[in-house]
Design a protein around this motif. Structure first.
Motif, short mmCIF file in Angstrom:
data_model
loop_
_atom_site.label_atom_id
_atom_site.label_comp_id
_atom_site.label_asym_id
_atom_site.label_seq_id
_atom_site.Cartn_x
_atom_site.Cartn_y
_atom_site.Cartn_z
N CYS A 223 -47.75 -17.91 -101.83
CA CYS A 223 -47.68 -16.92 -102.91
C CYS A 223 -48.62 -17.29 -104.06
O CYS A 223 -49.33 -16.43 -104.59
CB CYS A 223 -46.24 -16.81 -103.42
SG CYS A 223 -45.15 -15.81 -102.38
N VAL A 224 -48.63 -18.55 -104.45
CA VAL A 224 -49.48 -18.99 -105.55
C VAL A 224 -50.95 -18.78 -105.22
O VAL A 224 -51.71 -18.20 -106.01
CB VAL A 224 -49.22 -20.47 -105.89
CG1 VAL A 224 -50.28 -20.99 -106.86
CG2 VAL A 224 -47.84 -20.65 -106.50
N VAL A 225 -51.37 -19.22 -104.03
CA VAL A 225 -52.79 -19.11 -103.66
C VAL A 225 -53.21 -17.65 -103.52
O VAL A 225 -54.27 -17.25 -104.02
CB VAL A 225 -53.06 -19.89 -102.36
CG1 VAL A 225 -54.49 -19.65 -101.88
CG2 VAL A 225 -52.83 -21.38 -102.57
N ALA A 226 -52.40 -16.85 -102.84
CA ALA A 226 -52.77 -15.45 -102.63
C ALA A 226 -52.86 -14.70 -103.96
O ALA A 226 -53.80 -13.94 -104.19
CB ALA A 226 -51.74 -14.78 -101.71
N THR A 227 -51.88 -14.93 -104.84
CA THR A 227 -51.89 -14.22 -106.11
C THR A 227 -52.96 -14.76 -107.04
O THR A 227 -53.47 -14.03 -107.91
CB THR A 227 -50.51 -14.28 -106.78
OG1 THR A 227 -49.50 -14.09 -105.80
CG2 THR A 227 -50.37 -13.18 -107.82
N LEU A 295 -48.01 -7.68 -95.17
CA LEU A 295 -48.33 -6.48 -95.94
C LEU A 295 -49.02 -6.81 -97.26
O LEU A 295 -49.86 -6.05 -97.74
CB LEU A 295 -47.05 -5.68 -96.20
CG LEU A 295 -47.21 -4.32 -96.87
CD1 LEU A 295 -47.99 -3.35 -95.98
CD2 LEU A 295 -45.85 -3.73 -97.22
N GLY A 296 -48.69 -7.95 -97.85
CA GLY A 296 -49.29 -8.31 -99.12
C GLY A 296 -50.63 -9.02 -99.00
O GLY A 296 -51.51 -8.84 -99.85
N SER A 297 -50.82 -9.81 -97.94
CA SER A 297 -52.03 -10.65 -97.85
C SER A 297 -53.22 -9.96 -97.19
O SER A 297 -54.37 -10.20 -97.58
CB SER A 297 -51.70 -11.95 -97.12
OG SER A 297 -51.13 -11.70 -95.86
N VAL A 298 -52.98 -9.10 -96.22
CA VAL A 298 -54.10 -8.45 -95.52
C VAL A 298 -54.97 -7.61 -96.47
O VAL A 298 -56.21 -7.66 -96.38
CB VAL A 298 -53.58 -7.61 -94.34
CG1 VAL A 298 -54.68 -6.70 -93.78
CG2 VAL A 298 -53.05 -8.52 -93.23
N GLY A 399 -60.61 -15.39 -99.34
CA GLY A 399 -60.10 -16.69 -98.95
C GLY A 399 -58.62 -16.86 -99.27
O GLY A 399 -57.84 -17.39 -98.47
N SER A 400 -58.22 -16.38 -100.43
CA SER A 400 -56.80 -16.49 -100.82
C SER A 400 -55.93 -15.62 -99.91
O SER A 400 -54.79 -15.99 -99.61
CB SER A 400 -56.62 -16.08 -102.28
OG SER A 400 -56.83 -14.69 -102.46
N GLY A 401 -56.47 -14.48 -99.49
CA GLY A 401 -55.72 -13.62 -98.57
C GLY A 401 -55.50 -14.28 -97.21
O GLY A 401 -54.42 -14.18 -96.63
N LEU A 408 -47.29 -17.36 -95.55
CA LEU A 408 -46.16 -16.56 -96.03
C LEU A 408 -45.17 -16.26 -94.90
O LEU A 408 -45.35 -15.32 -94.13
CB LEU A 408 -46.67 -15.27 -96.68
CG LEU A 408 -47.51 -15.48 -97.94
CD1 LEU A 408 -48.06 -14.17 -98.46
CD2 LEU A 408 -46.70 -16.18 -99.03
N TRP A 409 -44.11 -17.07 -94.83
CA TRP A 409 -43.04 -16.90 -93.83
C TRP A 409 -41.68 -16.96 -94.54
O TRP A 409 -40.87 -17.86 -94.28
CB TRP A 409 -43.12 -18.00 -92.77
CG TRP A 409 -44.32 -17.89 -91.89
CD1 TRP A 409 -45.59 -18.32 -92.16
CD2 TRP A 409 -44.36 -17.30 -90.59
NE1 TRP A 409 -46.43 -18.04 -91.11
CE2 TRP A 409 -45.70 -17.42 -90.13
CE3 TRP A 409 -43.41 -16.69 -89.77
CZ2 TRP A 409 -46.10 -16.93 -88.88
CZ3 TRP A 409 -43.81 -16.22 -88.53
CH2 TRP A 409 -45.14 -16.33 -88.09
N PRO A 410 -41.38 -16.02 -95.42
CA PRO A 410 -40.15 -16.13 -96.22
C PRO A 410 -38.88 -16.04 -95.40
O PRO A 410 -37.85 -16.59 -95.78
CB PRO A 410 -40.27 -14.96 -97.20
CG PRO A 410 -41.14 -13.97 -96.49
CD PRO A 410 -42.13 -14.80 -95.73
#
Length: 435
Positions: A223-227, A295-298, A399-401, A408-410
Motif C-alpha cells: 500500500c505504501v509503495v503503490a500510493t 483493482l487498485g494497482s493495475v 513501478g509502484s503499480g 497486495l494480498w489483504p
C-alpha cells in the motif's frame, strides 16, 4: 459502554457524516491547489526561480508526514470529532497572512504550518468514517471521501482563478481561510463520533498485533509503495500542472484555470468507478485481493505507461489528454488501500496504522515538486524540463503499480500475522471488528 449495532448494519446518520467529511476534503484540497494555480503570478511578483518554486511546493510536505504519525496515535485515544475540528482551524488561520504583502519566507512558513495541519486529514477522516460503516461497506464511503480531493479542485479552481485574474493571488488565500472557518462552524454543530467503537476501551479485549509485524506486512508495504507512486503524480498536479499549461503550452492564466480541472474530473470518475466496482466484486464473492489489490494497482501501471508517451507527441491537445488520463488513473489506489489496511489491523491500532501509511506515501509530496523544479531549472528549455519530469513520474508510477500488484494480498494477511486459520471467502471475517 455503547451498545454495538448488528454487524453489517449502517447506523443512522452515517451518510450525513460522510458528506461533512467529503466537504472537509474539499477544503483540504482547495488549500493545496492554490499555490500551483497561482504559480506564475507568485513567481512573477516574488521573482522566484523554478527551483525556488519547487522548494515552495515541497515545503508544504515538510511536517506533513510527522504530523500524520503523531495525530494518528492521538486518534487512537481522542475522539476524531475534536481532532478534525482542530485541524480545520489550523488550515483556516494559516491562510490569512497571505492576504497582505508577504515575503517568500513567510509564505514558506505558512505552507509548512498548513501542511502540518493537513497531514493527518485523510487518515483521520477515514478512521472517523470507519466508525460508521462495517468492513464490507467501507469502499464506497472511502471513495466518496477521496472524491473530496477532486471536487476540491473542480469547485475551487474556477472560483480561485477568477479571484486571481480579477483581484490578486493574495485574496485567493483569504477566501480559502473564510471557507475553512465556515466548515468549522458546520462540523461543530453537526459532527458526531461514530457508534461503531467510540473509544479504545470498547475494544480492550481485542487481540493486539505488534506494530512491527503490521508495518512490515507485505500488504502494508504494498500500500505504501503503490500510493507513493500515485501521490507523486498528484503532487506534481497540485504544484506544476498549471505552470506547465502556461509556460510549456502557452495558455493564458484564465485558460489554464479551465484546463487545470480536467485531470481532477477524470480522476473523480476513476475513483467513483473503482469504489463501485470494488463493492460489486465483493458482493459477487471476489476476494479482496482481486476487488481491492488488483483493482487498485493495475491502473497505476497503465497510467505510468500512458505518461511515458508524452515526449513522443507534439505539444497540444493530445499531450494534455495523455497527461489527464495517465495521471488520473492513479486515483484508484486511494480508494482501496485504507480498507485493505482495515481488514487486518485491530481497531485499537487502526488510526495509527492508517496515519503511518499516509505519512510514508506522502514523502513523495516532499520530493516530487522539488525534483521537477530542479529538472526544469537545468533543462535546455522549460518544455524539455517538464517532459523529463513527467517521464520520471511515469517510471515511478508504473513501478509502484507493479510492486503493489505483487504485494497486495489483504485477504490472507490477518491469518499470516496472527497464525489464525484462514476462513473461506473473500474477506477475513472479524479481521476488523465492525464495532
Amino acid at each position: 459502554m455503547t451498545t454495538q449495532p448488528t454487524s453489517g448494519r449502517t447506523p443512522k446518520g452515517a451518510w450525513t457524516i460522510t458528506f461533512l467529511l467529503f466537504l472537509f476534503m474539499v477544503v483540504n484540497f482547495a488549500d493545496k491547489i492554490v499555490v500551483g494555480l497561482a504559480g506564475v503570478p507568485i513567481k512573477t511578483e516574488m521573482g522566484l526561480t523554478q527551483e525556488q518554486f519547487g522548494d515552495l511546493g515541497s515545503s508544504f510536505f515538510l511536517l506533513f508526514a510527522i504530523s500524520a504519525i503523531v495525530v494518528g496515535f492521538i486518534v487512537n485515544r481522542v475522539a476524531t470529532r475534536w481532532v478534525l475540528l482542530v485541524l480545520a482551524v489550523i488550515w483556516s488561520l494559516a491562510q490569512f497572512p497571505m492576504v497582505g504583502t508577504v515575503s517568500f519566507t513567510t509564505l514558506v512558513i505558512c505552507r509548512i504550518i498548513l501542511g502540518a495541519g493537513e497531514g493527518p486529514a485523510f487518515s483521520v477522516a477515514a478512521h472517523a468514517i470507519y466508525k460508521w460503516f462495517p468492513d464490507e461497506k467501507r469502499t464506497l464511503p472511502t471513495a466518496i471521501l477521496s472524491q473530496g480531493s477532486a471536487f476540491g479542485v473542480i469547485l475551487a479552481v474556477p472560483a480561485l482563478n477568477w479571484i486571481i485574474v480579477n483581484h490578486s493571488w493574495h485574496h485567493a488565500f483569504g477566501a480559502l481561510g473564510i471557507v475553512g472557518l465556515l466548515w468549522v462552524v458546520a462540523w461543530f454543530a453537526l459532527g458526531k463520533e461514530g457508534p461503531l467503537v467510540s473509544t479504545v476501551a470498547t475494544v480492550a479485549d481485542e487481540p493486539r498485533i505488534p506494530y512491527l509485524k503490521l508495518l512490515t506486512s507485505r500488504t502494508f508495504i504494498g500500500c505504501v509503495v503503490a500510493t507513493f507512486g500515485a501521490y507523486w503524480a498528484l503532487s506534481l498536479g497540485l504544484t506544476w500542472f498549471t505552470s506547465f499549461i502556461i509556460e510549456g503550452l502557452g495558455f493564458s492564466q484564465q485558460q489554464a484555470g479551465f484546463v487545470s480541472i480536467l485531470p481532477w474530473i477524470f480522476g473523480a470518475t476513476v475513483v467513483l468507478l473503482t469504489g463501485w466496482i470494488s463493492q460489486v466484486m465483493l458482493a459477487g464473492g471476489y476476494t479482496t485481493r482481486a476487488a481491492r489489490g488488483v483493482l487498485g494497482s493495475v491502473p497505476l501501471i497503465v497510467g505510468g505507461c500512458i505518461l511515458a508517451l508524452l515526449p513522443q507527441v507534439a505539444p497540444g491537445g493530445l499531450m494534455i489528454a495523455l497527461l489527464v488520463v495517465g495521471s488520473g488513473l492513479c486515483g484508484s489506489i486511494y480508494v482501496v488501500c485504507p480498507p485493505m489496511l482495515g481488514e487486518f489491523t485491530p481497531v485499537s491500532q487502526r488510526g495509527a496504522v492508517i496515519a503511518i501509511y499516509g505519512a510514508l506515501y506522502t514523502i513523495s509530496g516532499l520530493l516530487a515538486p522539488m525534483v521537477m523544479g530542479n529538472v526544469i531549472q537545468h533543462a535546455a528549455t522549460p518544455m524539455a524540463g517538464y517532459l523529463s519530469g513527467f517521464t520520471i513520474n511515469a517510471a515511478i508510477m508504473a513501478g509502484s503499480g507493479v510492486i503493489g500488484l505483487l504485494l497486495l494480498w489483504p485477504n490472507t494477511e490477518r491469518a499470516r500475522l496472527t497464525g489464525e486459520a484462514q476462513p473461506a471467502g473473500g474477506t477475513i471475517k472479524g479481521a476488523v471488528s465492525p464495532t
